[in-house]
Design a protein around this motif. Structure first.
Motif, PDB file in Angstrom:
ATOM      1  N   ASP A 286       0.831  -1.202   0.000  1.00  0.00           N
ATOM      2  CA  ASP A 286       0.000   0.000   0.000  1.00  0.00           C
ATOM      3  C   ASP A 286       0.869   1.256   0.000  1.00  0.00           C
ATOM      4  OD1 ASP A 286      -1.956   1.826   0.158  1.00  0.00           O
ATOM      5  OD2 ASP A 286      -2.906   1.036   1.969  1.00  0.00           O
ATOM      6  N   PHE A 287       1.198   1.705  -1.205  1.00  0.00           N
ATOM      7  CA  PHE A 287       2.093   2.861  -1.320  1.00  0.00           C
ATOM      8  C   PHE A 287       1.404   4.154  -0.875  1.00  0.00           C
ATOM      9  CE2 PHE A 287      -0.113   2.617  -5.338  1.00  0.00           C
ATOM     10  CZ  PHE A 287      -0.414   3.933  -5.625  1.00  0.00           C
ATOM     11  N   THR A 288       0.068   4.138  -0.817  1.00  0.00           N
ATOM     12  CA  THR A 288      -0.636   5.378  -0.444  1.00  0.00           C
ATOM     13  C   THR A 288      -0.416   5.729   1.030  1.00  0.00           C
ATOM     14  OG1 THR A 288      -2.639   4.146   0.094  1.00  0.00           O
ATOM     15  CG2 THR A 288      -2.460   4.991  -2.152  1.00  0.00           C
ATOM     16  N   LYS A 289       0.016   4.743   1.810  1.00  0.00           N
ATOM     17  CA  LYS A 289       0.245   5.015   3.241  1.00  0.00           C
ATOM     18  C   LYS A 289       1.702   5.360   3.541  1.00  0.00           C
ATOM     19  CE  LYS A 289      -3.540   2.196   4.967  1.00  0.00           C
ATOM     20  NZ  LYS A 289      -3.909   0.883   5.489  1.00  0.00           N
ATOM     21  N   LEU A 290       2.531   5.360   2.502  1.00  0.00           N
ATOM     22  CA  LEU A 290       3.956   5.599   2.739  1.00  0.00           C
ATOM     23  C   LEU A 290       4.244   7.074   2.938  1.00  0.00           C
ATOM     24  CD1 LEU A 290       5.837   3.377   0.130  1.00  0.00           C
ATOM     25  CD2 LEU A 290       5.579   2.995   2.565  1.00  0.00           C
ATOM     26  N   VAL A 291       5.137   7.365   3.849  1.00  0.00           N
ATOM     27  CA  VAL A 291       5.690   8.712   3.919  1.00  0.00           C
ATOM     28  C   VAL A 291       7.051   8.651   3.233  1.00  0.00           C
ATOM     29  CG1 VAL A 291       4.513   9.402   6.034  1.00  0.00           C
ATOM     30  CG2 VAL A 291       6.690   8.198   6.183  1.00  0.00           C
ATOM     31  N   THR A 292       7.584   9.813   2.892  1.00  0.00           N
ATOM     32  CA  THR A 292       8.878   9.819   2.228  1.00  0.00           C
ATOM     33  C   THR A 292       9.927   9.244   3.179  1.00  0.00           C
ATOM     34  OG1 THR A 292       8.250  11.746   0.956  1.00  0.00           O
ATOM     35  CG2 THR A 292      10.611  11.293   1.133  1.00  0.00           C
ATOM     36  N   THR A 293      10.519   8.147   2.761  1.00  0.00           N
ATOM     37  CA  THR A 293      11.456   7.467   3.669  1.00  0.00           C
ATOM     38  C   THR A 293      12.384   6.524   2.904  1.00  0.00           C
ATOM     39  OG1 THR A 293      11.577   6.181   5.718  1.00  0.00           O
ATOM     40  CG2 THR A 293       9.879   5.550   4.173  1.00  0.00           C
ATOM     41  N   THR A 294      13.342   6.000   3.630  1.00  0.00           N
ATOM     42  CA  THR A 294      14.329   5.090   3.041  1.00  0.00           C
ATOM     43  C   THR A 294      14.410   3.827   3.895  1.00  0.00           C
ATOM     44  OG1 THR A 294      15.633   6.932   2.219  1.00  0.00           O
ATOM     45  CG2 THR A 294      16.777   4.860   2.429  1.00  0.00           C
ATOM     46  N   SER A 295      14.621   2.708   3.251  1.00  0.00           N
ATOM     47  CA  SER A 295      14.810   1.461   3.986  1.00  0.00           C
ATOM     48  C   SER A 295      15.967   0.691   3.359  1.00  0.00           C
ATOM     49  CB  SER A 295      13.522   0.633   3.940  1.00  0.00           C
ATOM     50  OG  SER A 295      13.715  -0.590   4.605  1.00  0.00           O
ATOM     51  N   THR A 296      16.670  -0.020   4.202  1.00  0.00           N
ATOM     52  CA  THR A 296      17.860  -0.745   3.746  1.00  0.00           C
ATOM     53  C   THR A 296      17.762  -2.208   4.151  1.00  0.00           C
ATOM     54  OG1 THR A 296      19.161   1.254   3.970  1.00  0.00           O
ATOM     55  CG2 THR A 296      20.385  -0.781   3.921  1.00  0.00           C
ATOM     56  N   SER A 297      18.244  -3.081   3.285  1.00  0.00           N
ATOM     57  CA  SER A 297      18.257  -4.503   3.611  1.00  0.00           C
ATOM     58  C   SER A 297      19.554  -5.121   3.111  1.00  0.00           C
ATOM     59  CB  SER A 297      17.054  -5.190   2.954  1.00  0.00           C
ATOM     60  OG  SER A 297      17.134  -6.588   3.145  1.00  0.00           O
ATOM     61  N   ARG A 298      20.049  -6.089   3.867  1.00  0.00           N
ATOM     62  CA  ARG A 298      21.258  -6.816   3.454  1.00  0.00           C
ATOM     63  C   ARG A 298      21.011  -8.312   3.547  1.00  0.00           C
ATOM     64  NH1 ARG A 298      26.230  -5.247   6.928  1.00  0.00           N
ATOM     65  NH2 ARG A 298      24.759  -5.352   8.644  1.00  0.00           N
ATOM     66  N   VAL A 299      21.521  -9.054   2.588  1.00  0.00           N
ATOM     67  CA  VAL A 299      21.457 -10.515   2.667  1.00  0.00           C
ATOM     68  C   VAL A 299      22.804 -11.110   2.228  1.00  0.00           C
ATOM     69  CG1 VAL A 299      18.983 -10.557   2.137  1.00  0.00           C
ATOM     70  CG2 VAL A 299      20.625 -10.964   0.343  1.00  0.00           C
TER      71      VAL A 299
END
Lengths: 363, 135
Positions: A286-299
């Motif tokens: 649900d992109f309509t609930k997103l605020v401007t932000t960043t997320s990081t993931s590592r595998v």
């Protein structure tokens, strides 16, 4: 007198297009310069033009070998944006597919290394085994390269009959134990061709920031599955093989031992596969609930650590930025130090010993 | 106190660490990127990457420097009003390719180092891949 020998960008010793300019004194390599960019497709820019569904399919095409890892890392980062947590069954299926991918990647590499050692029979054996791993992946996903298993919040497909997959994995493990592992760990051919060449010291491994089996072969016990567990890895038991010599043989041994650890993880994951849903909630991002932000993931990909930084703008269907840091991007600069002082004839095997992937590196 | 928790104190930063989006973020304040890099070397953190963002309008760029400390991902954001920042290549060999890539993708200059082309081919211009005005 020193002279320059260009190797690549298209060369029988290289699996993908890149270029090594080797500065030689006689048959000894004094220095090397590396050139990449021959597979550059502008994928990070393209990602900004794709919506939240399309971007997953796009990033699956960063690499033809570890395609699943790229969607897994991306989906984990997107889950971080929305706060979604995949259900336990999805986490285990993610582990199964990721480990099967590691298996086929390591066996593929073993085949290529065998070819570069002049061990053609072993090359054929490895590729036959790799086909069987890909058969398992096809049985699960219906695909042999881009498995389309991951979605935001879970996975797209179930493993309907884990016992059947387990039997296939056990047959593979027995075959690996009979052929690949003894030859790579004990044969005098492999030892004489690989021991003492392409050494990357622990100190250099640290300063170059190398990752994955390349780091573990130089004595660095780093593995994100252990250090920062994701999916269901925290519930599974496995060892992280580490070697101290830093040479091509150490990298060979680390991968051979990792094949066995991967089989161990697969056996546990398939046995413990919990019941339940394949994705969280209604499975919608649900992109309509997103605020401007960043997320990081590592595998922990087969070649080492992959990191995705995903940035999203409020109410946008598309990511505003997707940055990908791949393992070969971290490992390849160290090849310069590995080939210094080596014989020219050893450079193809040395550069291959990091299991380079230029589709990933160039993006 | 864990090593991670001691990082703000070791860096002399009064701001506290914020755990967000899979990263332990710490605002570097008045600290320069070279001072940060030296401090990260001192605690034996492993350099991961730099992620660059172009900010809206003419606000410049944001560079996020990432290090790994015992499996924990640290993030330090630096906002660039202009388009240059000091290179840390001489302190941290692992940044070589990512500084070159950001230079080519965004046209940002990392001062105090020399460049050789990484992804760009002859005749290409830095900033052509990822700068907004070039898209």
């Amino acid at each position: 007198m020193s002279y320059k020998i260009p190797m690549g960008p298209y060369h029988p010793a290289l699996e993908e297009p890149y270029k090594l300019d080797l500065i030689c004194d006689g048959e000894t390599v004094c220095d090397a310069k590396l050139h990449i960019g021959f597979n550059f497709r502008g994928i990070e820019h393209l990602a900004e033009t794709r919506n939240y569904v399309q971007v997953i399919a796009l990033m699956e095409r960063v690499c033809g070998i570890c395609s699943n890892i790229h969607t897994l890392t991306l989906c984990q980062a997107m889950e971080g944006l929305t706060g979604m947590t995949p259900p336990p069954r999805a986490q285990y299926i993610r582990v199964v597919v990721a480990e099967l991918e590691r298996l086929h990647s390591h066996v593929l590499w073993a085949g290529i290394a065998a070819k570069l050692m002049g061990f053609k029979t072993m090359f054929m054996t490895c590729f036959e085994l790799r086909e069987k791993v890909m058969d398992v992946l096809q049985a699960i996903s219906g695909n042999r390269v881009n498995y389309s298993m991951n979605r935001v919040g879970g996975v797209n497909r179930d493993i309907d009959d884990p016992q059947a997959v387990l039997r296939m994995v056990e047959a593979l493990e027995a075959e690996m134990l009979r052929t690949v592992i003894p030859i790579f760990t004990t044969s005098s051919t492999a030892r004489s061709r690989c021991a003492g060449i392409g050494v990357l010291t622990l100190e250099k491994a640290l300063s170059c920031g190398v990752v994955g089996p390349t780091a573990r072969a130089s004595g660095l016990p780093q593995d994100l599955r252990r250090a920062a567990p994701y999916a269901a890895y925290s519930e599974l038991e496995f060892d992280v093989p580490v070697q101290q010599d830093g040479d091509v043989r150490a990298r060979l041994l680390v991968r051979a031992l990792e094949i066995m650890e991967t089989c161990k993880i697969l056996r546990q994951a398939l046995t413990k596969l919990p019941p339940g849903e394949l994705f969280a909630g209604d499975g919608k991002f649900d992109f309509t609930k997103l605020v401007t932000t960043t997320s990081t993931s590592r595998v922990e990909a087969p070649r080492g650590e992959v990191m995705y930084s995903v940035s999203w703008k409020e109410n946008s269907r598309n990511p505003s930025r997707v940055h990908v840091r791949t393992p070969t991007f971290a490992n390849m600069p160290a090849v310069r130090w590995m080939v210094m002082g080596a014989r020219l004839a050893d450079t193809p095997l040395i550069q291959a010993s990091i299991d380079p992937c230029y589709s990933c590196t160039d993006r | 106190m864990t090593l991670l928790e001691s990082i703000p104190e070791k860096l002399g930063i009064t701001a506290s660490m914020v755990d967000k989006g899979g990263v332990h973020w710490l605002e570097p304040g008045a600290m320069t990127v070279r001072e940060l890099s030296a401090a990260m070397n001192a605690v034996k953190a492993r350099f991961i990457t730099i992620t660059a963002y172009q900010l809206p309008k003419d606000e410049g760029f944001r560079l996020e420097y990432h290090w790994d400390l015992d499996g924990q991902l640290l993030g330090f954001p630096f906002v660039l009003a202009g388009k240059s920042i000091e290179s840390i290549y001489d302190q941290c060999e692992a940044v070589d390719w990512i500084e070159r890539e950001i230079h080519e993708g965004f046209g940002i200059d990392f001062t105090g180092r020399e460049y050789e082309p990484l992804l760009l081919r002859q005749g290409d211009t830095p900033g052509v891949n990822l700068r907004e005005e070039a898209k």
